[in-house]
Design a protein around this motif. Structure first.
Motif, mmCIF file in Angstrom:
data_model
loop_
_atom_site.group_PDB
_atom_site.id
_atom_site.type_symbol
_atom_site.label_atom_id
_atom_site.label_comp_id
_atom_site.label_asym_id
_atom_site.label_seq_id
_atom_site.Cartn_x
_atom_site.Cartn_y
_atom_site.Cartn_z
ATOM 1 N N GLY A 181 0.798 -1.225 0.000
ATOM 2 C CA GLY A 181 0.000 0.000 0.000
ATOM 3 C C GLY A 181 0.826 1.268 0.000
ATOM 4 O O GLY A 181 0.333 2.332 0.384
ATOM 5 N N LEU A 182 2.062 1.186 -0.459
ATOM 6 C CA LEU A 182 2.987 2.314 -0.385
ATOM 7 C C LEU A 182 3.132 3.022 -1.727
ATOM 8 O O LEU A 182 2.851 2.453 -2.779
ATOM 9 N N ASP A 183 3.629 4.260 -1.646
ATOM 10 C CA ASP A 183 3.851 5.018 -2.873
ATOM 11 C C ASP A 183 5.271 5.578 -2.957
ATOM 12 O O ASP A 183 5.540 6.479 -3.755
ATOM 13 N N ALA A 184 6.190 5.063 -2.112
ATOM 14 C CA ALA A 184 7.560 5.570 -2.127
ATOM 15 C C ALA A 184 8.548 4.445 -1.849
ATOM 16 O O ALA A 184 8.352 3.641 -0.926
ATOM 17 N N TYR A 185 9.624 4.430 -2.646
ATOM 18 C CA TYR A 185 10.672 3.414 -2.534
ATOM 19 C C TYR A 185 12.024 4.103 -2.520
ATOM 20 O O TYR A 185 12.366 4.851 -3.444
ATOM 21 N N LEU A 186 12.803 3.881 -1.469
ATOM 22 C CA LEU A 186 14.139 4.468 -1.372
ATOM 23 C C LEU A 186 15.084 3.735 -2.309
ATOM 24 O O LEU A 186 15.199 2.511 -2.266
ATOM 25 N N TYR A 187 15.798 4.513 -3.134
ATOM 26 C CA TYR A 187 16.656 3.929 -4.161
ATOM 27 C C TYR A 187 18.028 4.592 -4.143
ATOM 28 O O TYR A 187 18.142 5.818 -4.237
ATOM 29 N N VAL A 188 19.061 3.771 -3.992
ATOM 30 C CA VAL A 188 20.446 4.243 -4.128
ATOM 31 C C VAL A 188 20.811 4.117 -5.606
ATOM 32 O O VAL A 188 20.825 3.006 -6.142
ATOM 33 N N PRO A 189 21.110 5.227 -6.296
ATOM 34 C CA PRO A 189 21.232 5.198 -7.757
ATOM 35 C C PRO A 189 22.538 4.645 -8.300
ATOM 36 O O PRO A 189 22.689 4.503 -9.512
ATOM 37 N N GLY A 190 23.471 4.323 -7.417
ATOM 38 C CA GLY A 190 24.781 3.854 -7.849
ATOM 39 C C GLY A 190 25.861 4.563 -7.069
ATOM 40 O O GLY A 190 25.585 5.269 -6.098
ATOM 41 N N ALA A 191 27.109 4.398 -7.479
ATOM 42 C CA ALA A 191 28.198 4.997 -6.721
ATOM 43 C C ALA A 191 29.461 5.132 -7.555
ATOM 44 O O ALA A 191 29.775 4.262 -8.375
ATOM 45 N N VAL A 192 30.158 6.235 -7.336
ATOM 46 C CA VAL A 192 31.514 6.362 -7.861
ATOM 47 C C VAL A 192 32.417 5.413 -7.082
ATOM 48 O O VAL A 192 33.249 4.718 -7.653
ATOM 49 N N VAL B 159 4.321 4.001 -7.717
ATOM 50 C CA VAL B 159 5.283 4.055 -6.616
ATOM 51 C C VAL B 159 6.466 4.895 -7.061
ATOM 52 O O VAL B 159 7.101 4.600 -8.084
ATOM 53 N N SER B 160 6.789 5.931 -6.298
ATOM 54 C CA SER B 160 7.888 6.814 -6.663
ATOM 55 C C SER B 160 9.237 6.172 -6.346
ATOM 56 O O SER B 160 9.433 5.610 -5.272
ATOM 57 N N LEU B 161 10.143 6.274 -7.304
ATOM 58 C CA LEU B 161 11.523 5.867 -7.106
ATOM 59 C C LEU B 161 12.237 7.077 -6.505
ATOM 60 O O LEU B 161 12.456 8.079 -7.181
ATOM 61 N N CYS B 162 12.569 6.972 -5.216
ATOM 62 C CA CYS B 162 13.085 8.122 -4.474
ATOM 63 C C CYS B 162 14.602 8.014 -4.328
ATOM 64 O O CYS B 162 15.108 7.214 -3.536
ATOM 65 N N VAL B 163 15.307 8.807 -5.092
ATOM 66 C CA VAL B 163 16.767 8.776 -5.122
ATOM 67 C C VAL B 163 17.303 9.430 -3.856
ATOM 68 O O VAL B 163 17.032 10.605 -3.586
ATOM 69 N N GLU B 164 18.080 8.661 -3.083
ATOM 70 C CA GLU B 164 18.613 9.221 -1.833
ATOM 71 C C GLU B 164 20.027 9.744 -2.025
ATOM 72 O O GLU B 164 20.838 9.141 -2.733
#
Length: 278
Positions: free
Chosen positions: A107-118, A154-159
């Motif tokens: 039932g959520l609309d937000a997902y925490l996403y780490v987009p990658g890394a140097v 569901v929003s992909l939320c870039v942290e």
């Protein structure tokens, strides 16, 4: 605003072995409004968790009067969307698509996403990806995930994390806007920017792109990851943070992410968060 606690900050949460029902009850008893759950390749909540299991978790949360604020994942650290190995990049895309479905079932609309890394500061000897390559790969990976996020709502939320990537609020804003999707936004972490910037600046620049907020504290004088500390023991100007959040009309969840777990830590965090935001 509603205050929440990360499942990862509870005993047994970071390694995914704490039963979710127990975790939710503890968070409720501590006086939080919500819990942020975590999904990983192994543990009590994974991309293979069924719709029925998700329904049962959501039902229990409603029963005890606790909200589930969002779903987080740290899987992108070990399976980076910007890894040199294209097979790894494909794996994290598939993982994220499945995890977004789990989020929707909860039932959520937000997902925490780490987009990658140097590079990853806690993985000595790990690969270093050139910044421009990292940027391109991060965009390609998110573009592959956006259709799923949009279909599920569901929003992909870039942290903003310590990944030597997306180091300024202006760059982060442009990165998010480049996808042209309302389902790509920011999961803003207050403490993570303190070494090189000011949280209130980030908040006002990112504005409505901010879908969720993490809070932790940090001591600038330390200058390394050892500077992260308990709330109200570092240099975060929480009064300025509150003013900035009010200025952008943010009234969503503010979730404490205090790691690792220490005995008595969740209670201390609850007391501090209440004093700041209530």
């Amino acid at each position: 605003m509603k205050i929440g606690m990360s499942y990862w900050g509870l005993e047994g949460g970071l390694d995914g072995r704490r039963p979710i029902v127990e975790a939710m009850q503890e968070v409720k008893d501590l006086g939080f409004d919500a819990i942020e759950l975590g999904v990983a390749g192994s543990g009590v909540l994974t991309p293979e968790t069924t719709q029925q299991e998700c329904a049962e978790i959501a039902a229990y949360a409603r029963k005890i009067g606790l909200e589930i604020s969002s779903l987080a994942s740290g899987e992108s650290w070990s399976l980076s969307p910007t890894a040199n190995d294209p097979g790894v990049r494909r794996k994290i895309i598939a993982f994220t698509q499945k995890a977004l479905q789990v989020a929707r079932w909860l039932g959520l609309d937000a997902y925490l996403y780490v987009p990658g890394a140097v590079d990853v500061f806690f993985m000595p000897g790990g690969e270093v990806v050139p910044y421009d390559v990292c940027y391109t790969r991060a965009r390609v990976s998110i573009q592959a995930i956006v259709p799923t996020a949009e279909a599920l709502g569901v929003s992909l939320c870039v942290e903003n994390v310590w990944n030597k990537f997306l180091l300024s609020p202006l760059e982060t804003k442009a990165f998010i806007d480049g996808f042209g999707s309302q389902q790509v936004g920011s999961y803003f972490d207050v403490g993570n920017v303190l070494l090189t910037g000011y949280p209130d600046h980030w908040i006002r620049i990112l504005g409505s792109r901010i879908k969720r907020v993490h809070v932790k504290d940090y001591k600038r004088s330390v200058g390394s990851a050892a500077g992260f500390c308990d709330l109200l023991e570092g240099d975060v100007d929480f009064a300025a943070v509150k003013r900035a959040l009010a200025d952008i009309h943010y009234d969503g969840y503010v979730t404490a992410e205090i790691l690792p777990y220490v005995p008595g830590g969740p209670q201390k965090t609850a007391n501090a968060l209440k004093s700041i935001f209530r």
